[in-house]
Scaffold this active site. Structure first.
Site, PDB file in Angstrom:
ATOM      1  N   ARG A 246       0.972  -1.178   0.053  1.00 49.30           N
ATOM      2  CA  ARG A 246      -0.067  -0.125  -0.044  1.00 49.30           C
ATOM      3  C   ARG A 246       0.995   1.215  -0.170  1.00 49.30           C
ATOM      4  O   ARG A 246       1.436   1.427   1.089  1.00 49.30           O
ATOM      5  CB  ARG A 246      -0.916  -0.026   1.400  1.00 49.30           C
ATOM      6  CG  ARG A 246      -2.202   0.809   1.160  1.00 49.30           C
ATOM      7  CD  ARG A 246      -3.022   0.692   2.276  1.00 49.30           C
ATOM      8  NE  ARG A 246      -1.952   1.849   3.240  1.00 49.30           N
ATOM      9  CZ  ARG A 246      -2.326   1.924   4.647  1.00 49.30           C
ATOM     10  NH1 ARG A 246      -3.284   1.306   5.293  1.00 49.30           N
ATOM     11  NH2 ARG A 246      -1.827   2.902   5.288  1.00 49.30           N
ATOM     12  N   HIS A 250      -4.243   4.996   4.042  1.00 47.42           N
ATOM     13  CA  HIS A 250      -5.269   4.121   3.935  1.00 47.42           C
ATOM     14  C   HIS A 250      -6.451   4.770   2.838  1.00 47.42           C
ATOM     15  O   HIS A 250      -6.644   4.062   1.778  1.00 47.42           O
ATOM     16  CB  HIS A 250      -6.112   3.505   5.132  1.00 47.42           C
ATOM     17  CG  HIS A 250      -7.169   3.146   4.920  1.00 47.42           C
ATOM     18  ND1 HIS A 250      -7.264   1.635   4.486  1.00 47.42           N
ATOM     19  CD2 HIS A 250      -8.570   3.566   5.085  1.00 47.42           C
ATOM     20  CE1 HIS A 250      -8.752   1.524   4.406  1.00 47.42           C
ATOM     21  NE2 HIS A 250      -9.423   2.362   4.754  1.00 47.42           N
ATOM     22  N   TYR A 259       1.641   5.988  11.931  1.00 41.50           N
ATOM     23  CA  TYR A 259       1.664   4.481  12.289  1.00 41.50           C
ATOM     24  C   TYR A 259       2.678   3.802  11.414  1.00 41.50           C
ATOM     25  O   TYR A 259       3.038   2.351  11.946  1.00 41.50           O
ATOM     26  CB  TYR A 259       0.341   3.660  12.407  1.00 41.50           C
ATOM     27  CG  TYR A 259      -0.414   3.638  10.948  1.00 41.50           C
ATOM     28  CD1 TYR A 259      -0.309   2.838  10.018  1.00 41.50           C
ATOM     29  CD2 TYR A 259      -1.256   4.889  10.971  1.00 41.50           C
ATOM     30  CE1 TYR A 259      -1.009   2.990   8.872  1.00 41.50           C
ATOM     31  CE2 TYR A 259      -2.004   4.978   9.826  1.00 41.50           C
ATOM     32  CZ  TYR A 259      -1.771   4.142   8.732  1.00 41.50           C
ATOM     33  OH  TYR A 259      -2.586   3.936   7.538  1.00 41.50           O
TER      34      TYR A 259
HETATM   35  C1  LIG Z   1     -17.691  -4.620   8.544  1.00 39.85           C
HETATM   36  C2  LIG Z   1     -16.829  -3.378   8.445  1.00 39.85           C
HETATM   37  N1  LIG Z   1     -15.840  -3.114   9.516  1.00 39.85           N
HETATM   38  C3  LIG Z   1     -15.083  -1.901   9.461  1.00 39.85           C
HETATM   39  C4  LIG Z   1     -14.990  -1.156   8.236  1.00 39.85           C
HETATM   40  C5  LIG Z   1     -13.980  -0.115   8.140  1.00 39.85           C
HETATM   41  N2  LIG Z   1     -12.951  -0.456   7.395  1.00 39.85           N
HETATM   42  C6  LIG Z   1     -12.785  -0.017   6.073  1.00 39.85           C
HETATM   43  S1  LIG Z   1     -11.417  -0.401   5.394  1.00 39.85           S
HETATM   44  C7  LIG Z   1     -11.056  -1.183   6.712  1.00 39.85           C
HETATM   45  C8  LIG Z   1      -9.548  -1.913   6.515  1.00 39.85           C
HETATM   46  C9  LIG Z   1      -9.537  -2.938   5.632  1.00 39.85           C
HETATM   47  O1  LIG Z   1      -8.311  -3.622   5.532  1.00 39.85           O
HETATM   48  P1  LIG Z   1      -8.171  -4.658   4.721  1.00 39.85           P
HETATM   49  O2  LIG Z   1      -9.046  -5.759   4.493  1.00 39.85           O
HETATM   50  O3  LIG Z   1      -6.501  -5.109   4.882  1.00 39.85           O
HETATM   51  O4  LIG Z   1      -8.022  -4.030   3.418  1.00 39.85           O
HETATM   52  P2  LIG Z   1      -6.989  -2.876   2.690  1.00 39.85           P
HETATM   53  O5  LIG Z   1      -7.822  -1.497   2.866  1.00 39.85           O
HETATM   54  O6  LIG Z   1      -5.680  -2.726   3.423  1.00 39.85           O
HETATM   55  O7  LIG Z   1      -6.886  -2.968   1.322  1.00 39.85           O
HETATM   56  C10 LIG Z   1     -11.838  -0.945   7.797  1.00 39.85           C
HETATM   57  C11 LIG Z   1     -11.796  -1.639   8.997  1.00 39.85           C
HETATM   58  C12 LIG Z   1     -15.997  -1.490   7.210  1.00 39.85           C
HETATM   59  N3  LIG Z   1     -16.083  -0.794   6.179  1.00 39.85           N
HETATM   60  N4  LIG Z   1     -16.766  -2.634   7.533  1.00 39.85           N
END
Ligand SMILES: Cc1ncc(C[n+]2csc(CCOP(=O)(O)OP(=O)(O)O)c2C)c(N)n1
Ligand SMILES: [Mg+2]
Length: 327
Positions: A246, A250, A259
């Protein structure tokens, strides 16, 4: 790193791969700019995963297969058939936006025309839907395949395990993909799950699981080719963990310097798929630096035009607020 010729693709096709990767990067940069000048509310990007996404999407037949993407998959959606203008219309929330006619946030890709299934902001809810698409293919006796992606953090949601288990039991034509970029927002993956490789979960549900370096185009493309072949023959799902990075925070609302250490952020240059792939293209004599610069100039012109055209499109009318939504 496997040589590009081993992919079985022609020189022209490899140059197309480069164009897709660079289009994904330049278009995402444009979407960030739009947030910074106040013309868009949000962006969340796949910078660092572009090469993996192109290798993945090129292994499918978008005319019949279904794609259930997550928010970082813009480059894969472009390969699948969406245009730069389609993407920017989604960012501006225009009526002609194929993803949701301006009802969803930016980066929630969908296209009925291209079998790209619109997804929810609630992470990983697309995974059981993909199992449903695979089940439909089986019940209809058709040979289309469902491709579904998510992040390594979201993949720990309960419904993902249920969806993989059911797909394993029924041997459904579903390719489950985890784009492992090491973080779920600020949470590093060593705090998300206890195994070394996420792909161990494939065999746990009775189908293959592989972990691949997403910056290795040939290895990624061939792994997907094999998985698609298995699925079409009725041999069931595959779990593919793509190791990507990444490169950005985020989202446009996050600051990763809080972080991630400076050394880690500085070190991302070496993991940037664009740099890695350009070096490989030059070393294996597909393109010169000058030819790449020309492709870049052409893409920038394309993206400027797409931005202007998208911006000129009408907004949804206030009276239509209850249309195009499901309740
Ligand atoms: C059920 C749910 N919990 C929390 C969130 C908030 N949220 C959005 S993206 C994310 C992180 C996801 O991380 P990852 O699966 O590793 O995907 P990345 O963004 O790193 O590609 C979170 C916690 C959400 N959208 N839906
Ligand atoms: Mg992640």
């Amino acid at each position: 790193m496997e040589k590009l010729a081993k992919s079985g693709l022609s020189k022209e096709e490899i140059i197309e791969v480069y164009k897709h990767v660079l289009r994904g990067r330049r278009l995402d940069e444009r979407l960030w700019q739009l947030t910074r000048i106040g013309k868009s509310s949000f962006n969340i990007s796949g910078q660092g995963a572009e090469l993996a996404q192109v290798a993945m999407a090129m292994a499918f037949d978008p005319k019949k297969d279904y794609f259930l993407p997550y928010y970082r998959d813009m480059t894969a959606c472009l390969v699948w058939g969406m245009t730069s203008k389609d993407i920017v219309m989604g960012t501006f929330g225009k009526e002609a936006d194929p993803s949701s006619h301006g009802r969803q946030m930016p980066n929630h890709y969908g296209s009925k025309e291209h079998n790209i299934v619109s997804h929810s902001s609630t992470v990983s809810t697309q995974i059981p839907l993909a199992t449903g698409v695979g089940y439909a293919a089986q019940l209809e006796g058709k040979d289309y395949v469902a491709l579904v992606t998510t992040g390594e953090g979201s993949a720990n949601q309960g419904e993902v395990q249920e969806a993989m288990n059911f797909a394993g039991v029924k041997k459904l034509p579903v390719i489950f993909v985890v784009e492992n970029n090491g973080y779920a927002i600020s949470v590093a993956n060593r705090e998300q799950y206890a195994n070394d490789d996420f792909s161990y979960r494939g065999p746990a549900y009775g189908f293959p699981g592989v972990t691949i370096d997403g910056n290795d185009f040939t290895a990624t493309y061939l792994a997907f080719k094999e998985a698609v072949e298995r699925a079409r023959k009725g041999e069931g799902p595959t779990l593919i963990e793509l190791v990507v990075s990444r490169l950005t925070s985020h989202s446009a609302d996050d600051d990763q310097s809080i972080y991630r250490s400076k050394e880690e952020i500085d070190g991302l240059k070496d993991k940037d798929p664009l740099n890695v792939f350009e070096k490989q293209l030059i070393a294996e004599k597909y393109l010169s630096r000058e030819e790449m610069d020309q492709i870049d100039a052409d893409l920038k012109a394309e993206i400027n035009q797409a931005t202007d055209e998208a911006e000129a499109e009408p907004d949804p009318s206030p009276e239509s607020v209850y249309e195009q939504v499901w309740a």
